[in-house]
Design an enzyme around this catalytic site. Structure first.
Site, PDB file in Angstrom:
ATOM      1  N   THR A  70      -5.491  56.901 -15.864  1.00 55.46           N
ATOM      2  CA  THR A  70      -4.003  57.512 -15.769  1.00 55.46           C
ATOM      3  C   THR A  70      -3.780  56.820 -14.300  1.00 55.46           C
ATOM      4  O   THR A  70      -4.436  56.852 -13.330  1.00 55.46           O
ATOM      5  CB  THR A  70      -4.318  58.870 -15.535  1.00 55.46           C
ATOM      6  N   ILE A 130      -6.965  62.495 -10.984  1.00 52.42           N
ATOM      7  CA  ILE A 130      -6.455  62.049 -12.111  1.00 52.42           C
ATOM      8  C   ILE A 130      -7.571  60.937 -13.018  1.00 52.42           C
ATOM      9  O   ILE A 130      -8.431  60.342 -12.145  1.00 52.42           O
ATOM     10  CB  ILE A 130      -4.890  61.397 -11.958  1.00 52.42           C
ATOM     11  N   ASP A 131      -7.357  61.101 -14.320  1.00 52.65           N
ATOM     12  CA  ASP A 131      -8.338  60.265 -14.938  1.00 52.65           C
ATOM     13  C   ASP A 131      -8.481  58.695 -14.538  1.00 52.65           C
ATOM     14  O   ASP A 131      -7.383  58.164 -14.165  1.00 52.65           O
ATOM     15  CB  ASP A 131      -8.081  60.344 -16.282  1.00 52.65           C
ATOM     16  N   LYS A 132      -9.672  58.025 -14.919  1.00 53.76           N
ATOM     17  CA  LYS A 132      -9.789  56.666 -14.652  1.00 53.76           C
ATOM     18  C   LYS A 132      -8.349  55.693 -14.969  1.00 53.76           C
ATOM     19  O   LYS A 132      -8.010  54.907 -14.265  1.00 53.76           O
ATOM     20  CB  LYS A 132     -10.708  56.079 -15.241  1.00 53.76           C
ATOM     21  N   ARG A 184      -3.483  65.191 -21.969  1.00 50.38           N
ATOM     22  CA  ARG A 184      -4.194  64.443 -23.369  1.00 50.38           C
ATOM     23  C   ARG A 184      -4.591  65.403 -24.491  1.00 50.38           C
ATOM     24  O   ARG A 184      -4.132  65.121 -25.597  1.00 50.38           O
ATOM     25  CB  ARG A 184      -5.136  63.553 -22.790  1.00 50.38           C
TER      26      ARG A 184
END
Length: 303
Positions: free
Chosen positions: A141, A137-139, A237
């Site tokens: 998130t 998962i993104d930084k 997103r």
């Protein structure tokens, strides 16, 4: 070593070789590709070239992907929030601002650094820089990730992702008021040709499907739950932006004027999978982080 081939297409004519190849795989940075060219891992029509070589139509590119570098990942005590752990798998709740795995430029403070300190037995399928990491998962998130502690578990979890049997539900605050209660976004995703670090909806992109449900409506925002059918980079997103409801706080895909939050208001709240050894279905839920909870309270007051 893995070898792959690529033939230059009409639309790639005149482009630099490093630009073309770094666009083939989202894991390859332009700097990395340039190093491969210098090291002779990339041949054009059987010949070595320079990094600024301009491609011609039908050029045959042969790429020999070197083995992962044996870089030392330093174990760090990061007080990870472990939701579940046994000898095969581990589920962790990742905080906002933490990168999942090390990369040149940030080799410390990542989830992998913390995992290395927490347990010594992580699968090695993805090479030393990403031990045990099955999905990301993104930084900015927050939320739940599953981690494999051996290669058997890693293979099983990856197969479940491929077969779309993993449950992944996210909660998000988006700009705008979504009129309908449910929706499905089925739009292929690929690299944005104008900005390689961004994803966008493209005709020839990878299949991507997001289902969403409205949980609460406010004056200018909507609180939604999104369920992933596929797991592409930045999928929620980009998909929510595509239908006109970008995520609040999203520095890459959202508007400048937004809610007071440091990064996108997106939380991986529910994660479910079949245990690789027992065959039992496990599901975990992590509550919303404090900053998203605080925003919801503010929005309710201003409604």
């Amino acid at each position: 070593m893995e070898t792959m081939e690529h033939i230059i297409l009409e639309e790639q004519k005149g482009d630099r070789i490093d630009k073309v190849l770094s666009g083939l795989d989202e894991e390859w940075s332009r700097t990395q590709v340039q190093q491969w060219i210098k090291d002779g891992h990339i041949l054009v029509n059987g010949q070595m070239v320079k990094t600024n070589y301009k491609c011609s139509v039908n050029d045959q590119i042969e790429i020999t992907i070197p083995e992962p570098e044996e870089l030392d990942v330093i174990p760090e005590e990061l007080n990870l929030e472990i939701y579940y752990e046994d000898k095969d798998v581990l589920v962790v709740n990742k905080p906002r601002g933490m990168v999942v795995h090390p990369a040149p430029g940030h080799m410390t403070g990542t989830l992998v650094n913390g995992l290395m300190a927490h347990c010594k037995d992580l699968s090695g399928i993805n090479g030393v820089l990403r031990p045990g990491i099955v999905h990301r998962i993104d930084k900015d998130t927050t939320g739940l990730l599953m981690v494999a502690k051996n290669d058997m578990a890693h293979e099983s979890l990856v197969n479940q992702l491929v077969e779309k049997t993993v449950t992944r539900k996210y909660k998000a605050i988006v700009h705008g008021v979504i009129p309908h209660d449910f929706g499905t976004i089925d739009a292929p995703l690929g690299r944005d040709t104008k900005d390689r670090q961004s994803m966008t909806v493209v005709d020839n992109g990878k299949h991507a499907v997001t289902h969403f449900q409205v949980l609460e409506r406010f004056k200018d925002f909507t609180f939604v739950e999104c369920q992933l059918e596929t797991g592409r980079t930045h999928q929620i997103r980009v998909h929510m932006k595509y239908i006109g409801y970008p995520l609040a706080g999203d520095p890459k895909y959202g508007p400048k004027k937004t809610l007071d939050i440091d990064g996108q208001a997106l939380h991986a709240g529910v994660l479910g999978f079949i245990h690789p050894r027992s065959g039992e279905y496990l599901e975990f839920e992590a509550p919303l982080p404090d900053d998203i909870e605080r925003l919801l309270e503010q929005l309710r007051k201003s409604n």
